[in-house]
Design a protein around this motif. Structure first.
Motif, PDB file in Angstrom:
ATOM      1  N   HIS B 141      -9.607  16.517  -1.152  1.00 32.01           N
ATOM      2  CA  HIS B 141      -8.691  16.152  -2.226  1.00 32.01           C
ATOM      3  C   HIS B 141      -7.502  17.101  -2.313  1.00 32.01           C
ATOM      4  O   HIS B 141      -6.426  16.709  -2.770  1.00 32.01           O
ATOM      5  CB  HIS B 141      -9.435  16.137  -3.553  1.00 32.01           C
ATOM      6  CG  HIS B 141      -8.591  15.663  -4.692  1.00 32.01           C
ATOM      7  ND1 HIS B 141      -8.331  14.340  -4.934  1.00 32.01           N
ATOM      8  CD2 HIS B 141      -7.923  16.349  -5.641  1.00 32.01           C
ATOM      9  CE1 HIS B 141      -7.550  14.231  -5.989  1.00 32.01           C
ATOM     10  NE2 HIS B 141      -7.284  15.422  -6.442  1.00 32.01           N
ATOM     11  N   GLU B 144      -4.799  15.672  -0.447  1.00 28.20           N
ATOM     12  CA  GLU B 144      -4.161  14.578  -1.189  1.00 28.20           C
ATOM     13  C   GLU B 144      -3.185  15.134  -2.219  1.00 28.20           C
ATOM     14  O   GLU B 144      -2.068  14.649  -2.361  1.00 28.20           O
ATOM     15  CB  GLU B 144      -5.246  13.724  -1.869  1.00 28.20           C
ATOM     16  CG  GLU B 144      -4.701  12.450  -2.480  1.00 28.20           C
ATOM     17  CD  GLU B 144      -5.811  11.590  -3.052  1.00 28.20           C
ATOM     18  OE1 GLU B 144      -6.923  11.585  -2.481  1.00 28.20           O
ATOM     19  OE2 GLU B 144      -5.574  10.936  -4.073  1.00 28.20           O
ATOM     20  N   ARG B 159       9.735   5.915 -11.708  1.00 28.50           N
ATOM     21  CA  ARG B 159       8.323   5.624 -11.900  1.00 28.50           C
ATOM     22  C   ARG B 159       7.684   4.905 -10.714  1.00 28.50           C
ATOM     23  O   ARG B 159       6.613   5.282 -10.245  1.00 28.50           O
ATOM     24  CB  ARG B 159       8.166   4.784 -13.186  1.00 28.50           C
ATOM     25  CG  ARG B 159       6.749   4.472 -13.559  1.00 28.50           C
ATOM     26  CD  ARG B 159       6.023   5.706 -14.065  1.00 28.50           C
ATOM     27  NE  ARG B 159       6.464   6.067 -15.409  1.00 28.50           N
ATOM     28  CZ  ARG B 159       6.335   7.296 -15.905  1.00 28.50           C
ATOM     29  NH1 ARG B 159       5.828   8.252 -15.171  1.00 28.50           N
ATOM     30  NH2 ARG B 159       6.741   7.580 -17.121  1.00 28.50           N
ATOM     31  N   SER B 160       8.323   3.874 -10.235  1.00 25.45           N
ATOM     32  CA  SER B 160       7.650   3.059  -9.200  1.00 25.45           C
ATOM     33  C   SER B 160       7.528   3.849  -7.902  1.00 25.45           C
ATOM     34  O   SER B 160       6.546   3.715  -7.171  1.00 25.45           O
ATOM     35  CB  SER B 160       8.430   1.766  -8.974  1.00 25.45           C
ATOM     36  OG  SER B 160       9.425   1.933  -7.985  1.00 25.45           O
ATOM     37  N   THR B 163       4.452   6.022  -8.303  1.00 26.79           N
ATOM     38  CA  THR B 163       3.219   5.288  -8.026  1.00 26.79           C
ATOM     39  C   THR B 163       3.025   5.096  -6.533  1.00 26.79           C
ATOM     40  O   THR B 163       1.937   5.312  -5.996  1.00 26.79           O
ATOM     41  CB  THR B 163       3.268   3.914  -8.718  1.00 26.79           C
ATOM     42  OG1 THR B 163       3.459   4.109 -10.118  1.00 26.79           O
ATOM     43  CG2 THR B 163       1.983   3.156  -8.475  1.00 26.79           C
ATOM     44  N   ILE B 166       1.823   8.333  -4.929  1.00 30.73           N
ATOM     45  CA  ILE B 166       0.410   8.615  -5.194  1.00 30.73           C
ATOM     46  C   ILE B 166      -0.462   7.735  -4.314  1.00 30.73           C
ATOM     47  O   ILE B 166      -1.418   8.196  -3.674  1.00 30.73           O
ATOM     48  CB  ILE B 166       0.110   8.382  -6.684  1.00 30.73           C
ATOM     49  CG1 ILE B 166       0.816   9.427  -7.528  1.00 30.73           C
ATOM     50  CG2 ILE B 166      -1.384   8.408  -6.935  1.00 30.73           C
ATOM     51  CD1 ILE B 166       0.821   9.118  -9.000  1.00 30.73           C
ATOM     52  N   ALA B 167      -0.104   6.458  -4.264  1.00 31.76           N
ATOM     53  CA  ALA B 167      -0.905   5.538  -3.460  1.00 31.76           C
ATOM     54  C   ALA B 167      -0.828   5.895  -1.991  1.00 31.76           C
ATOM     55  O   ALA B 167      -1.839   5.863  -1.279  1.00 31.76           O
ATOM     56  CB  ALA B 167      -0.416   4.110  -3.686  1.00 31.76           C
ATOM     57  N   PHE B 168       0.356   6.267  -1.550  1.00 34.90           N
ATOM     58  CA  PHE B 168       0.516   6.574  -0.129  1.00 34.90           C
ATOM     59  C   PHE B 168      -0.292   7.806   0.262  1.00 34.90           C
ATOM     60  O   PHE B 168      -1.011   7.803   1.269  1.00 34.90           O
ATOM     61  CB  PHE B 168       1.992   6.786   0.196  1.00 34.90           C
ATOM     62  CG  PHE B 168       2.255   6.985   1.651  1.00 34.90           C
ATOM     63  CD1 PHE B 168       2.211   5.920   2.533  1.00 34.90           C
ATOM     64  CD2 PHE B 168       2.527   8.247   2.148  1.00 34.90           C
ATOM     65  CE1 PHE B 168       2.440   6.106   3.883  1.00 34.90           C
ATOM     66  CE2 PHE B 168       2.759   8.447   3.496  1.00 34.90           C
ATOM     67  CZ  PHE B 168       2.717   7.373   4.366  1.00 34.90           C
ATOM     68  N   ALA B 170      -2.917   9.031  -1.173  1.00 37.15           N
ATOM     69  CA  ALA B 170      -4.343   8.712  -1.200  1.00 37.15           C
ATOM     70  C   ALA B 170      -4.731   7.879   0.012  1.00 37.15           C
ATOM     71  O   ALA B 170      -5.780   8.097   0.634  1.00 37.15           O
ATOM     72  CB  ALA B 170      -4.683   7.976  -2.492  1.00 37.15           C
ATOM     73  N   SER B 171      -3.869   6.946   0.371  1.00 38.71           N
ATOM     74  CA  SER B 171      -4.172   6.082   1.510  1.00 38.71           C
ATOM     75  C   SER B 171      -4.238   6.874   2.798  1.00 38.71           C
ATOM     76  O   SER B 171      -5.160   6.691   3.607  1.00 38.71           O
ATOM     77  CB  SER B 171      -3.095   4.999   1.640  1.00 38.71           C
ATOM     78  OG  SER B 171      -3.034   4.214   0.471  1.00 38.71           O
ATOM     79  N   ALA B 174      -7.420   8.901   2.884  1.00 44.77           N
ATOM     80  CA  ALA B 174      -8.618   8.075   3.024  1.00 44.77           C
ATOM     81  C   ALA B 174      -8.721   7.493   4.428  1.00 44.77           C
ATOM     82  O   ALA B 174      -9.796   7.519   5.049  1.00 44.77           O
ATOM     83  CB  ALA B 174      -8.600   6.957   1.983  1.00 44.77           C
ATOM     84  N   LEU B 202       0.518   1.845   7.065  1.00 42.64           N
ATOM     85  CA  LEU B 202       0.648   2.395   5.717  1.00 42.64           C
ATOM     86  C   LEU B 202       2.122   2.633   5.387  1.00 42.64           C
ATOM     87  O   LEU B 202       2.565   2.346   4.269  1.00 42.64           O
ATOM     88  CB  LEU B 202      -0.124   3.715   5.596  1.00 42.64           C
ATOM     89  CG  LEU B 202      -1.644   3.602   5.654  1.00 42.64           C
ATOM     90  CD1 LEU B 202      -2.263   4.979   5.495  1.00 42.64           C
ATOM     91  CD2 LEU B 202      -2.160   2.663   4.577  1.00 42.64           C
ATOM     92  N   GLY B 209       6.515  -1.697  -0.539  1.00 41.76           N
ATOM     93  CA  GLY B 209       6.112  -1.579  -1.935  1.00 41.76           C
ATOM     94  C   GLY B 209       7.154  -0.880  -2.778  1.00 41.76           C
ATOM     95  O   GLY B 209       7.371  -1.234  -3.932  1.00 41.76           O
TER      96      GLY B 209
END
Lengths: 249, 249
Positions: B141, B144, B159-160, B163, B166-168, B170-171, B174, B202, B209
């Motif tokens: 983590h 991450e 903001r977007s 998001t 964060i998603a990238f 984490a992806s 993972a 990704l 996105g």
DNA sequence: TGGTGCGGTTGACCTGGTGGAACTCCAGGA
DNA sequence: TCCTGGAGTTCCACCAGGTCAACCGCACCA
């Protein structure tokens, strides 16, 4: 009986978190917690397997709820013997696995918002104690695992879908956690809409990504087809349309 | 001095992992490890802060390398005082932060593949001991976190994008972990290409996105424009091209 | 009334981890 | 040359989390 048990249970949890935040996690011994909860030390360890567990008591339950909820949307998985036979699983058009995962994450979010003061107390405690932050990470990861396995089991088993599933599960958990933390820092806000929007973005990206470079790389479940064209910003509309036309062969 | 230290260091690590795998993690006391490494118990705890740490000794170093490497790509962040002033940061077109994160993750992957037998021994150990698996999660983590912060600090702060970052992050983590595990289970394979492909997927999803629903929602850095059209699977190529044409207004 | 089973309690025990005091070795400085 | 200070090591005592096994009280049941 269950009522009594959960009562003393909650009693111990409250006593523990109270003591932890007042005098520090390290400086609070299990004996003190046990005394405060009017049980013996051994009984404390019987109920909560460790000193840390008392802080995350309800997380386990919540995780179980999530797992059950996800399992409920794919009834064919109940008899795991039979499901061996159908390699290409029959797709239930009513269920979008990505959406289900978001639903599960939303449930977690709502749970925390619903237990407002408990969550806030725990958050304040975690701010102080890095050991507990690490521990929470572990439980958080269990959600990710549950999501990943759910997607793996419901979606078609090719490689690029698998990658997309892993990425999606991780994204949902990470974004959920980020927004939840934002709420915890500012519990006056209503961040449900933000959560919904973020999840919608993730779903869109996941569906696009699952197409991959190969145009026929596993159709998304909705019976549609996705075309992605990357062109120069200066290109006119006709030029773009032609590029797409060409891409379709 | 450093050479000597790292020598005895590695000695202790090897002794520990060997003992752990041979007779079990729980059943191996720190005293035994210390004896095997020819140091006293106290010295062991001086070098490795805990019994767990000896297993993940090099992870900390690797993480530090990653952080340094990422920091090197954004020289403007060196003087944090000045960077306060420029709210909208000047974009360095040579650096794609998403790509940099992938580069960092690739470095981690290569490190593990390079230390083949060490990594395999640790993997075998982790298979046995859930406590250590959890501990590894925590270090994982940290990557991450490093990625998320890097993206937050280099990308525009709306903001977007946040998001998406964060998603990238984490992806990437993972997916990296999944492929690394796949390699650990089957170290004969060369999974670098798979890793590259997955990362490319990704990145594509992330760039798509970040556009959001609004077509003009902040152009991606490369001076290109992305068009997404969703049409029926039955539609012919011309039909699709027309839909795209229409979408462009 | 006398099993039977179960949760709680008790106390002993193990071990990870900390802190303090003493010791050695080494570098540098008067 | 001797002193001194600091870094690394060792030993020892101690704390506290966690386990184990035996025991107790209590309800339920024949």
């Amino acid at each position: 009986m269950t009522a009594v048990r959960t009562h003393t249970h909650a009693q111990a949890v409250d006593a523990a978190i109270d003591l932890f935040t007042r005098q520090g996690y390290e400086r609070t011994t299990v004996e003190e917690i046990a005394d405060a909860a009017r049980v013996s030390r051994a009984t404390f360890f019987r109920r909560f397997r460790s000193k840390e567990d008392v802080v995350f008591a309800d997380h386990e339950l919540l995780l179980e709820e999530v797992v059950v909820m996800l399992a409920a949307t794919r009834p064919e998985a109940r008899q795991s013997e039979e499901s061996m036979s159908d390699a290409g699983r029959a797709w239930d058009p009513d269920v979008d696995p990505y959406l289900e995962v978001c639903r599960a994450a939303r449930m977690v979010f709502d749970h925390h918002v619903g237990q407002r003061e408990t969550s806030l107390a725990r958050y304040a405690l975690l701010q102080q104690v890095s050991q507990l932050r690490d521990r929470e990470l572990v439980t958080t990861h269990r959600y990710e695992r549950a999501f990943t396995h759910y997607l793996r089991d419901t979606l078609s088993p090719d490689r690029s879908t698998s990658t997309a599933s892993i990425a999606f599960a991780a994204s949902v958990v990470a974004v959920h956690n980020a927004i939840l933390r934002r709420w915890l820092r500012n519990p006056g806000l209503d961040l449900r809409p933000d959560l919904e929007e973020a999840f919608a973005d993730l779903r869109r990206a996941a569906i696009l990504g699952s197409g991959g470079t190969a145009p026929a790389g596993g159709h998304p479940p909705s019976g549609r087809r996705v075309v992605v064209a990357v062109v120069d910003a200066a290109a006119g509309a006709d030029e773009v349309a032609r590029a797409v036309r060409d891409a379709l062969g």
